[in-house]
Design a protein around this motif. Structure first.
Motif, PDB file in Angstrom:
ATOM      1  N   ALA A 177      31.949 -20.871  25.552  1.00  0.00           N
ATOM      2  CA  ALA A 177      31.981 -19.437  25.245  1.00  0.00           C
ATOM      3  C   ALA A 177      31.062 -19.066  24.083  1.00  0.00           C
ATOM      4  O   ALA A 177      30.492 -17.977  24.067  1.00  0.00           O
ATOM      5  N   GLY A 178      30.870 -19.956  23.120  1.00  0.00           N
ATOM      6  CA  GLY A 178      30.036 -19.653  21.969  1.00  0.00           C
ATOM      7  C   GLY A 178      28.625 -20.192  22.054  1.00  0.00           C
ATOM      8  O   GLY A 178      27.812 -19.981  21.151  1.00  0.00           O
ATOM      9  N   ALA A 179      28.303 -20.884  23.141  1.00  0.00           N
ATOM     10  CA  ALA A 179      26.978 -21.492  23.291  1.00  0.00           C
ATOM     11  C   ALA A 179      25.911 -20.424  23.540  1.00  0.00           C
ATOM     12  O   ALA A 179      26.186 -19.373  24.107  1.00  0.00           O
ATOM     13  N   THR A 180      24.701 -20.721  23.119  1.00  0.00           N
ATOM     14  CA  THR A 180      23.572 -19.818  23.340  1.00  0.00           C
ATOM     15  C   THR A 180      23.227 -19.769  24.823  1.00  0.00           C
ATOM     16  O   THR A 180      23.042 -20.806  25.453  1.00  0.00           O
ATOM     17  N   ALA A 181      23.160 -18.569  25.376  1.00  0.00           N
ATOM     18  CA  ALA A 181      22.825 -18.404  26.793  1.00  0.00           C
ATOM     19  C   ALA A 181      21.328 -18.606  27.003  1.00  0.00           C
ATOM     20  O   ALA A 181      20.506 -17.993  26.317  1.00  0.00           O
ATOM     21  N   LEU A 182      20.960 -19.484  27.928  1.00  0.00           N
ATOM     22  CA  LEU A 182      19.557 -19.700  28.272  1.00  0.00           C
ATOM     23  C   LEU A 182      19.117 -18.635  29.268  1.00  0.00           C
ATOM     24  O   LEU A 182      19.876 -18.261  30.164  1.00  0.00           O
ATOM     25  N   SER A 229      24.633 -29.922  14.570  1.00  0.00           N
ATOM     26  CA  SER A 229      25.537 -30.941  15.113  1.00  0.00           C
ATOM     27  C   SER A 229      26.648 -30.284  15.934  1.00  0.00           C
ATOM     28  O   SER A 229      27.320 -29.365  15.460  1.00  0.00           O
ATOM     29  N   GLY A 230      26.814 -30.712  17.182  1.00  0.00           N
ATOM     30  CA  GLY A 230      27.861 -30.192  18.062  1.00  0.00           C
ATOM     31  C   GLY A 230      27.546 -28.873  18.741  1.00  0.00           C
ATOM     32  O   GLY A 230      28.363 -28.342  19.476  1.00  0.00           O
ATOM     33  N   ALA A 231      26.350 -28.323  18.510  1.00  0.00           N
ATOM     34  CA  ALA A 231      25.984 -27.020  19.081  1.00  0.00           C
ATOM     35  C   ALA A 231      25.543 -27.162  20.531  1.00  0.00           C
ATOM     36  O   ALA A 231      25.188 -28.245  20.990  1.00  0.00           O
ATOM     37  N   GLY A 232      25.540 -26.029  21.248  1.00  0.00           N
ATOM     38  CA  GLY A 232      25.193 -26.091  22.656  1.00  0.00           C
ATOM     39  C   GLY A 232      24.492 -24.859  23.195  1.00  0.00           C
ATOM     40  O   GLY A 232      24.341 -23.850  22.505  1.00  0.00           O
ATOM     41  N   VAL A 233      24.071 -24.989  24.441  1.00  0.00           N
ATOM     42  CA  VAL A 233      23.466 -23.891  25.199  1.00  0.00           C
ATOM     43  C   VAL A 233      24.195 -23.789  26.536  1.00  0.00           C
ATOM     44  O   VAL A 233      24.801 -24.740  26.994  1.00  0.00           O
ATOM     45  N   ARG A 234      24.139 -22.604  27.137  1.00  0.00           N
ATOM     46  CA  ARG A 234      24.826 -22.376  28.410  1.00  0.00           C
ATOM     47  C   ARG A 234      23.809 -21.940  29.462  1.00  0.00           C
ATOM     48  O   ARG A 234      22.990 -21.047  29.223  1.00  0.00           O
ATOM     49  N   MET A 235      23.861 -22.581  30.604  1.00  0.00           N
ATOM     50  CA  MET A 235      22.972 -22.267  31.719  1.00  0.00           C
ATOM     51  C   MET A 235      23.334 -20.922  32.344  1.00  0.00           C
ATOM     52  O   MET A 235      24.465 -20.458  32.229  1.00  0.00           O
ATOM     53  N   MET A 236      22.352 -20.335  33.019  1.00  0.00           N
ATOM     54  CA  MET A 236      22.605 -19.135  33.817  1.00  0.00           C
ATOM     55  C   MET A 236      23.265 -19.558  35.135  1.00  0.00           C
ATOM     56  O   MET A 236      23.316 -20.745  35.440  1.00  0.00           O
ATOM     57  N   GLN A 237      23.763 -18.604  35.921  1.00  0.00           N
ATOM     58  CA  GLN A 237      24.371 -18.958  37.204  1.00  0.00           C
ATOM     59  C   GLN A 237      23.314 -19.560  38.112  1.00  0.00           C
ATOM     60  O   GLN A 237      22.219 -19.005  38.256  1.00  0.00           O
ATOM     61  N   PRO A 238      23.611 -20.716  38.706  1.00  0.00           N
ATOM     62  CA  PRO A 238      22.599 -21.359  39.549  1.00  0.00           C
ATOM     63  C   PRO A 238      22.395 -20.644  40.880  1.00  0.00           C
ATOM     64  O   PRO A 238      23.302 -19.978  41.380  1.00  0.00           O
ATOM     65  N   GLN A 239      21.205 -20.796  41.403  1.00  0.00           N
ATOM     66  CA  GLN A 239      20.880 -20.374  42.753  1.00  0.00           C
ATOM     67  C   GLN A 239      20.368 -21.621  43.454  1.00  0.00           C
ATOM     68  O   GLN A 239      19.570 -22.366  42.879  1.00  0.00           O
ATOM     69  N   PRO A 240      20.847 -21.913  44.652  1.00  0.00           N
ATOM     70  CA  PRO A 240      20.421 -23.140  45.332  1.00  0.00           C
ATOM     71  C   PRO A 240      18.891 -23.267  45.377  1.00  0.00           C
ATOM     72  O   PRO A 240      18.192 -22.338  45.770  1.00  0.00           O
ATOM     73  N   GLY A 241      18.396 -24.408  44.912  1.00  0.00           N
ATOM     74  CA  GLY A 241      16.965 -24.678  44.915  1.00  0.00           C
ATOM     75  C   GLY A 241      16.230 -24.271  43.657  1.00  0.00           C
ATOM     76  O   GLY A 241      15.089 -24.662  43.451  1.00  0.00           O
ATOM     77  N   ALA A 242      16.879 -23.482  42.800  1.00  0.00           N
ATOM     78  CA  ALA A 242      16.230 -23.063  41.557  1.00  0.00           C
ATOM     79  C   ALA A 242      16.085 -24.263  40.621  1.00  0.00           C
ATOM     80  O   ALA A 242      16.950 -25.137  40.589  1.00  0.00           O
ATOM     81  N   MET A 243      14.995 -24.314  39.862  1.00  0.00           N
ATOM     82  CA  MET A 243      14.768 -25.395  38.902  1.00  0.00           C
ATOM     83  C   MET A 243      14.569 -24.798  37.513  1.00  0.00           C
ATOM     84  O   MET A 243      13.800 -23.844  37.353  1.00  0.00           O
ATOM     85  N   TYR A 260      25.949 -26.641  28.685  1.00  0.00           N
ATOM     86  CA  TYR A 260      27.097 -26.200  29.472  1.00  0.00           C
ATOM     87  C   TYR A 260      26.631 -25.510  30.747  1.00  0.00           C
ATOM     88  O   TYR A 260      25.579 -24.852  30.754  1.00  0.00           O
ATOM     89  N   PRO A 261      27.418 -25.597  31.810  1.00  0.00           N
ATOM     90  CA  PRO A 261      27.085 -24.837  33.020  1.00  0.00           C
ATOM     91  C   PRO A 261      27.408 -23.359  32.810  1.00  0.00           C
ATOM     92  O   PRO A 261      28.021 -22.989  31.800  1.00  0.00           O
ATOM     93  N   TYR A 262      26.998 -22.528  33.743  1.00  0.00           N
ATOM     94  CA  TYR A 262      27.410 -21.131  33.777  1.00  0.00           C
ATOM     95  C   TYR A 262      28.935 -21.093  33.741  1.00  0.00           C
ATOM     96  O   TYR A 262      29.597 -21.984  34.278  1.00  0.00           O
ATOM     97  N   THR A 263      29.518 -20.101  33.113  1.00  0.00           N
ATOM     98  CA  THR A 263      30.971 -20.011  32.965  1.00  0.00           C
ATOM     99  C   THR A 263      31.690 -20.227  34.291  1.00  0.00           C
ATOM    100  O   THR A 263      31.424 -19.539  35.271  1.00  0.00           O
TER     101      THR A 263
END
Length: 122
Positions: free
Chosen positions: A37-42, A54-68, A82-85
């Motif tokens: 919830a607190g990770a930086t959104a990519l 230390s211990g910080a994170g990023v969060r992926m956007m919602q995946p679309q099949p085949g997207a890289m 982190y994956p998309y919520t």
């Protein structure tokens, strides 16, 4: 979380797919939070992390099949990706992070609309 559209081909080609063609790069990203919830959104197709506490994170956007999407950690600490919520990485538990070591990169490929396949760099 919607990605910006680099070009619009209407409903035929999803936004993330058009960005894969164009290959936008977002630099200077600072990882944040110690949970999804607190990770930086990519937001980019190619994401370059500059600061990772230390211990910080990023969060992926919602995946679309085949997207890289690529993530490069140029920070001084490992980063939690982190994956998309509610989503997963490599079919793992919902919202579970993978660790991207500092001075390394990784490619993530959308396998479904809820799962990212994670390919770490050597």
């Amino acid at each position: 979380m919607a990605l910006p559209k680099a070009m619009s081909w209407g409903p035929v080609v999803p936004a993330l797919a058009t960005l894969n063609i164009c290959g936008d790069v977002v630099t200077g990203i600072s990882a944040a939070g110690t949970a999804s919830a607190g990770a930086t959104a990519l937001t980019g197709v190619h994401n370059v992390l500059a600061t990772v506490a230390s211990g910080a994170g990023v969060r992926m956007m919602q995946p679309q099949p085949g997207a890289m999407v690529t993530v490069m950690n140029r920070g001084s600490n490992p980063c939690l990706v982190y994956p998309y919520t509610g989503g997963s990485i490599n079919g793992g538990s919902a919202d579970a992070a993978v660790t991207l070591t500092n001075a390394k990169g990784a490619m993530l490929i959308g396998t479904t609309t809820t799962d990212w396949g994670y390919i770490p760099g050597a």
